[in-house]
Motif scaffolding. Structure first.
Motif, mmCIF file in Angstrom:
data_model
loop_
_atom_site.group_PDB
_atom_site.id
_atom_site.type_symbol
_atom_site.label_atom_id
_atom_site.label_comp_id
_atom_site.label_asym_id
_atom_site.label_seq_id
_atom_site.Cartn_x
_atom_site.Cartn_y
_atom_site.Cartn_z
ATOM 1 N N TYR A 205 0.837 -1.211 0.000
ATOM 2 C CA TYR A 205 0.000 0.000 0.000
ATOM 3 C C TYR A 205 0.871 1.260 0.000
ATOM 4 C CZ TYR A 205 -3.322 3.490 1.741
ATOM 5 O OH TYR A 205 -4.078 4.613 1.901
ATOM 6 N N LEU A 206 1.893 1.291 0.856
ATOM 7 C CA LEU A 206 2.790 2.460 0.897
ATOM 8 C C LEU A 206 3.537 2.613 -0.425
ATOM 9 C CD1 LEU A 206 4.308 2.145 4.502
ATOM 10 C CD2 LEU A 206 2.540 3.708 3.733
ATOM 11 N N HIS A 207 3.929 1.501 -1.019
ATOM 12 C CA HIS A 207 4.624 1.550 -2.319
ATOM 13 C C HIS A 207 3.725 2.178 -3.388
ATOM 14 C CE1 HIS A 207 6.894 0.375 -5.831
ATOM 15 N NE2 HIS A 207 5.894 -0.383 -6.253
ATOM 16 N N MET A 208 2.445 1.784 -3.422
ATOM 17 C CA MET A 208 1.518 2.336 -4.409
ATOM 18 C C MET A 208 1.279 3.827 -4.177
ATOM 19 S SD MET A 208 -1.249 -0.797 -4.577
ATOM 20 C CE MET A 208 -2.357 0.098 -5.654
ATOM 21 N N VAL A 209 1.119 4.228 -2.896
ATOM 22 C CA VAL A 209 0.864 5.641 -2.590
ATOM 23 C C VAL A 209 2.049 6.500 -2.978
ATOM 24 C CG1 VAL A 209 0.493 7.281 -0.713
ATOM 25 C CG2 VAL A 209 -0.819 5.169 -0.775
ATOM 26 N N LEU A 210 3.267 6.065 -2.616
ATOM 27 C CA LEU A 210 4.461 6.852 -2.939
ATOM 28 C C LEU A 210 4.671 6.932 -4.451
ATOM 29 C CD1 LEU A 210 7.026 5.751 -0.193
ATOM 30 C CD2 LEU A 210 5.571 7.762 -0.243
ATOM 31 N N ASP A 211 4.325 5.872 -5.175
ATOM 32 C CA ASP A 211 4.423 5.924 -6.638
ATOM 33 C C ASP A 211 3.463 6.963 -7.214
ATOM 34 O OD1 ASP A 211 6.443 4.159 -6.934
ATOM 35 O OD2 ASP A 211 5.193 2.423 -7.430
ATOM 36 N N GLU B 115 -9.864 9.243 -4.153
ATOM 37 C CA GLU B 115 -11.096 9.414 -4.912
ATOM 38 C C GLU B 115 -10.899 9.137 -6.401
ATOM 39 O OE1 GLU B 115 -12.323 13.357 -4.052
ATOM 40 O OE2 GLU B 115 -13.223 12.855 -2.101
ATOM 41 N N ASN B 116 -9.691 9.371 -6.891
ATOM 42 C CA ASN B 116 -9.401 9.208 -8.322
ATOM 43 C C ASN B 116 -8.840 7.833 -8.666
ATOM 44 O OD1 ASN B 116 -10.212 11.868 -8.729
ATOM 45 N ND2 ASN B 116 -8.130 12.669 -8.427
ATOM 46 N N HIS B 117 -8.411 7.059 -7.665
ATOM 47 C CA HIS B 117 -7.797 5.756 -7.930
ATOM 48 C C HIS B 117 -8.477 4.714 -7.048
ATOM 49 C CE1 HIS B 117 -4.682 8.664 -9.164
ATOM 50 N NE2 HIS B 117 -4.356 7.764 -10.096
ATOM 51 N N SER B 118 -9.261 3.864 -7.647
ATOM 52 C CA SER B 118 -9.981 2.839 -6.889
ATOM 53 C C SER B 118 -9.051 1.741 -6.374
ATOM 54 C CB SER B 118 -11.073 2.206 -7.762
ATOM 55 O OG SER B 118 -10.493 1.635 -8.930
ATOM 56 N N ASP B 119 -7.915 1.511 -7.067
ATOM 57 C CA ASP B 119 -6.988 0.477 -6.607
ATOM 58 C C ASP B 119 -6.386 0.832 -5.254
ATOM 59 O OD1 ASP B 119 -5.680 2.617 -7.714
ATOM 60 O OD2 ASP B 119 -4.002 1.444 -8.498
ATOM 61 N N LEU B 120 -6.175 2.120 -4.993
ATOM 62 C CA LEU B 120 -5.659 2.539 -3.687
ATOM 63 C C LEU B 120 -6.676 2.267 -2.583
ATOM 64 C CD1 LEU B 120 -3.849 5.939 -4.409
ATOM 65 C CD2 LEU B 120 -2.826 3.741 -3.882
ATOM 66 N N VAL B 121 -7.958 2.483 -2.879
ATOM 67 C CA VAL B 121 -9.004 2.243 -1.867
ATOM 68 C C VAL B 121 -9.055 0.764 -1.500
ATOM 69 C CG1 VAL B 121 -11.466 2.433 -1.376
ATOM 70 C CG2 VAL B 121 -10.333 4.207 -2.711
ATOM 71 N N SER B 122 -9.018 -0.116 -2.500
ATOM 72 C CA SER B 122 -9.059 -1.557 -2.221
ATOM 73 C C SER B 122 -7.808 -2.008 -1.486
ATOM 74 C CB SER B 122 -9.211 -2.337 -3.531
ATOM 75 O OG SER B 122 -8.127 -2.059 -4.400
ATOM 76 N N MET B 123 -6.630 -1.457 -1.859
ATOM 77 C CA MET B 123 -5.395 -1.834 -1.177
ATOM 78 C C MET B 123 -5.380 -1.319 0.263
ATOM 79 S SD MET B 123 -2.861 -3.666 -2.034
ATOM 80 C CE MET B 123 -2.038 -4.359 -0.618
ATOM 81 N N GLN C 152 -2.996 15.288 4.014
ATOM 82 C CA GLN C 152 -4.228 14.526 4.156
ATOM 83 C C GLN C 152 -5.227 14.867 3.050
ATOM 84 O OE1 GLN C 152 -4.451 12.151 6.264
ATOM 85 N NE2 GLN C 152 -6.619 11.615 6.271
ATOM 86 N N SER C 153 -5.329 16.139 2.719
ATOM 87 C CA SER C 153 -6.249 16.543 1.643
ATOM 88 C C SER C 153 -5.807 15.984 0.296
ATOM 89 C CB SER C 153 -6.325 18.068 1.579
ATOM 90 O OG SER C 153 -5.052 18.626 1.284
ATOM 91 N N SER C 154 -4.501 15.978 0.043
ATOM 92 C CA SER C 154 -4.014 15.407 -1.219
ATOM 93 C C SER C 154 -4.252 13.901 -1.264
ATOM 94 C CB SER C 154 -2.528 15.707 -1.395
ATOM 95 O OG SER C 154 -1.767 15.085 -0.380
ATOM 96 N N LEU C 155 -4.158 13.212 -0.110
ATOM 97 C CA LEU C 155 -4.423 11.770 -0.072
ATOM 98 C C LEU C 155 -5.899 11.476 -0.330
ATOM 99 C CD1 LEU C 155 -2.221 10.602 2.948
ATOM 100 C CD2 LEU C 155 -1.954 9.936 0.570
ATOM 101 N N ILE C 156 -6.783 12.302 0.208
ATOM 102 C CA ILE C 156 -8.218 12.099 -0.026
ATOM 103 C C ILE C 156 -8.527 12.222 -1.518
ATOM 104 C CG2 ILE C 156 -10.503 13.095 0.391
ATOM 105 C CD1 ILE C 156 -9.488 13.844 3.210
ATOM 106 N N THR C 157 -7.974 13.259 -2.152
ATOM 107 C CA THR C 157 -8.170 13.429 -3.599
ATOM 108 C C THR C 157 -7.598 12.257 -4.384
ATOM 109 O OG1 THR C 157 -7.953 15.814 -3.240
ATOM 110 C CG2 THR C 157 -7.805 15.030 -5.502
#
Length: 760
Positions: free
Chosen positions: A289-295, A429-437, A421-426
């Motif tokens: 999950y952290l790898h995907m977010v940082l990417d 919202e734009n990437h469903s794979d992050l929500v599932s991960m 935190q606001s940038s993470l929320i956005t």
């Protein structure tokens, strides 16, 4: 010849050409360098090329004892040069390559990364020795490992599980082993490899020399040393300072939902992007999950965890070690023994539950005299573990308050956290794979919490008294603009600390109402208690400014009686004079002479170093009453247990089913013994080639006591043709293709003739 700094003398070969021989010998003895250890010239040459100038304290103490042939248990903190401390004597003992003797040295490591790093050190330090080394790791091809052992290497570097598998599969005799090293021995036992280690040790010759290197010394390791080593010497260095002095530790209090935003704030606002950083997470799902977010954020990173493919782990580790990627996200698989040059920062995304694990995580940086920084994100459910850590280290825990700006525990500015935190929320919202991960990582964290050990009762109690939630901004963010942040913090503090002077009955009620009069009487009745509580709160505030959560007593890793019972010789640093500390404490010393404490002095250290907790194991223990007659024993064998999958009672399986008994009497899984080695020998014809080499061409012609007729000769020729290698030459392949083509054309012609005749 140019002189190397710290190496006034390269070896015995240069002494004959040196006119100032006596002067150089004196300087060497005074300096206490590697030359004073009487090492081989090729060994010294390899040390020089590697860049080592002066031996570290652990090397200076252990190398002479190992060269004497003593069994050694060496204990020192991570990054103190333990790998070179056992490799230099290894090269000195083996000296030259021996092709027919078999393996003469065995090095066991807990993880594949540490084993590969040790192999790299062997190649660099022993480049002039001409010794052959092989590595046996889980996840690699066993066929390649069989061929590597058939090449008679001098040194074997292995992980215990795969090495035991290879030994049982090949029925390998280890009679030629002279030198055995257990690297990170405490980690080997903690990972549950005790049975494999005991089985391997049983196969080794009694004349071997055994060396154990470890960062800590739990009791289970002392017991193993008593049973498996002969008159060992214990070397304890840097016991009091469990963390290097060059390492700075900072702690940040964050809410669980803002932990990822706090990590991004650290990486973007404080840590230099050109510095190498390791991020430790709890589970492999957090790592992904952290790898995907940082990417998605644009921060280049790579990751490692235990279930990752071995080749991918090797590639990702190489990316980070060579500097192509500056951030490495890992689980605790990389928390031990791996030396990454130029590593500046370590971040604990999930705070470790064991103090011992924290020591090894942050031990990846500040190695060999370099400086480093360890950042830890601590959520409210991890505060008690932070106190356990400082009780284990014996260090004070200073919290950043308005009166103490330089505390090591503080908060990240809320403006930075809210921005991320606001940038993470956005982003979510734009990437469903992050929500599932993220959902997968949350589920994984719930499973992790079930296996996480509970913090001590004392720490859980003291956490409630500490202002960890209301602490001030950390001192490392002092360079940021403070005006708006301070104004905001002051407003929030005033809102949190606001207490109305009266209750709702007193403020909103009439002066002569029954509710108002009742509250006034109640307040007058408890006036003394209210004032006493306010005084107590003020007193606690004053005490918290000079808070010290450390302990004054020394915290040794094992009991002194147990260590003295296991080791006759203990090499330890010189004791400091403690007269000044006890001058003003004479009365207390007399008072405590006949006082028996409830807990031992090494309680917190033992809890931090414990591999198996007796209390937890005793809770799960069962008492089965077994009869003493044949009938009751038969009934006990037919004892039934509840099967959760089948939803019914089934016969309890025998504990020895699926296991085999080895030569030493140990029961190990039967999967260790398969037919892979025999298949490999049949495929590679190794045994046949060895027999051909051993045979002498004495008999020519027909064999004795055998009828050698015409048909016998014919049958022998047929057998020889069948035994020929399956590899064909170029001419044979071309000829076979031509024959196959002619046969195909012939068949095609036959089919065409048949069709014409049918038409007629």
């Amino acid at each position: 010849m140019s002189e190397v700094p710290g190496f006034p003398e390269l070896g015995a070969a240069d002494e004959a050409h040196d006119p100032d021989d006596k002067i150089r010998k004196k300087t060497v003895k005074k300096g206490g360098g590697f030359q004073s250890m009487n090492l081989n010239y090729n060994v010294l040459k390899g040390i020089t090329k590697r860049g080592y100038k002066q031996p570290t304290p652990i090397q200076r103490k252990t190398i002479p004892l190992i060269l004497e042939g003593r069994d050694v248990v060496a204990m020192a903190r991570t990054g103190s040069g333990k790998t070179a401390a056992f490799l230099i004597p290894l090269f000195e003992k083996l000296k030259l390559r021996s092709a027919k003797a078999g393996a003469r040295a065995l090095i066991l490591s807990p993880t594949r990364e540490l084993a590969l790093q040790t192999l790299k050190f062997i190649k660099e330090l022993g480049r002039f020795m001409g010794l052959k080394s092989a590595v046996i790791l889980g996840g690699d091809s066993m066929d390649d490992q069989f061929s590597a052992i058939h090449g008679n290497p001098d040194i074997i570097v292995a992980t215990p599980g795969r090495f035991l598998h290879v030994c049982i599969e090949m029925e390998l005799k280890l009679n030629s082993i002279e030198y055995v090293v257990l690297d990170e021995a405490d980690r080997l036992f903690e990972m549950g490899l005790g049975e494999q280690l005991i089985e391997i040790v049983q196969r080794l010759p009694d004349t071997r020399q055994t060396v154990l290197f470890s960062a800590t010394l739990p009791k289970v390791l002392v017991e193993f040393a008593k049973a498996g080593l002969g008159d060992p010497v214990l070397i304890r260095l840097d016991v009091e300072s469990k963390l290097p002095s060059e390492l700075q530790c900072w702690y940040f209090t964050v809410r669980p939902e803002e932990k990822l935003a706090g990590l991004l704030a650290l990486l973007k606002s404080h840590i230099d992007s050109n510095q190498q950083t390791i991020v430790f997470a709890a589970t492999k799902h957090h790592v992904e999950y952290l790898h995907m977010v940082l990417d998605h954020v644009g921060i280049s990173n790579t990751y490692i965890y235990s279930n990752l493919d071995p080749s991918a782990r090797k590639i990702n580790a190489a990316k980070f070690s060579t500097g192509k990627v500056k951030i490495l996200i890992v689980t605790d698989v990389a928390a031990r023994g791996i030396d990454i040059p130029q590593l500046e920062n370590v971040i604990n995304y999930n705070f470790p539950a064991k103090a011992k694990l924290f020591v090894h995580r942050v031990g990846r940086c500040a190695r060999a005299g370099r400086s480093g920084t360890a950042y830890s994100l601590v959520s409210p459910d991890e505060f008690a573990y932070l106190l356990d850590l400082h009780l284990f280290l014996g260090r004070p825990l200073s919290i950043a308050t308005p009166g103490n700006k330089n505390g090591i525990v503080g908060r990240i500015p809320q403006s930075l956290v809210e921005e991320q935190q606001s940038s993470l929320i956005t982003l979510h919202e734009n990437h469903s794979d992050l929500v599932s991960m993220r959902k997968v990582s949350e589920n994984g964290y719930e499973q992790y919490l079930r296996s996480r050990p509970v913090a001590s009762t004392d720490s859980n109690r003291r956490v409630k008294e500490l202002p960890l939630i209301t602490c001030s901004i950390h001192s490392i963010f002092s360079s940021l603009p403070e005006a708006s942040e301070d104004e905001r913090e002051n407003l929030l503090d005033r809102l949190k600390n606001y207490r109305p002077h009266g209750t709702i009955f007193e403020i909103c009620g009439k002066n002569k109402s029954q509710e108002y009069l009742t509250m006034k009487e109640k307040r007058a009745l408890h006036k003394d208690k209210i004032n006493a509580h306010k005084e107590l709160v003020e007193k606690r505030k004053m005490e918290l400014e000079s808070l010290n959560v450390g302990t004054d007593s020394k915290l040794p890793n094992s009991n002194t009686e147990e260590i003295n019972d296991a080791f006759k010789t203990v090499v330890a640093p010189k004791k400091r004079k403690m007269d000044e500390l006890y001058k003003n404490n004479k009365k207390r010393k007399l008072k405590d002479e006949n006082y028996i404490p409830y807990a031992p002095t090494d309680q917190h250290t033992e809890e931090g170093l414990a591999v198996n907790n007796f209390q937890k194991e005793a809770i799960n223990a069962q008492l089965d009453l077994v009869g003493d007659s044949a009938e009751t024993l038969k009934m006990h064998k037919q004892l039934k247990v509840w099967d959760r999958k089948k939803k019914k009672m089934v016969v309890a399986p025998d504990a020895r089913v699926g296991k085999i008994k080895t030569e030493s009497g140990q029961w190990i899984p039967a999967t260790y013994k398969s037919n892979r080695y025999a298949q490999w020998k049949e495929k590679t014809k190794v045994e046949h080639d060895e027999e051909d080499d051993e045979e002498t061409p004495t008999q020519k012609g027909p064999p004795q006591n055998k009828r050698y007729t015409h048909w016998a000769k014919h049958n022998d020729k047929v057998k020889l043709k069948q035994k020929k290698s399956e590899i064909k030459t170029t001419d044979q392949i071309v000829k076979a293709r031509l024959v196959a083509e002619k046969k195909r054309l012939r068949q095609k012609r036959g089919k065409n003739k048949g069709r014409k005749s049918r038409k007629k």
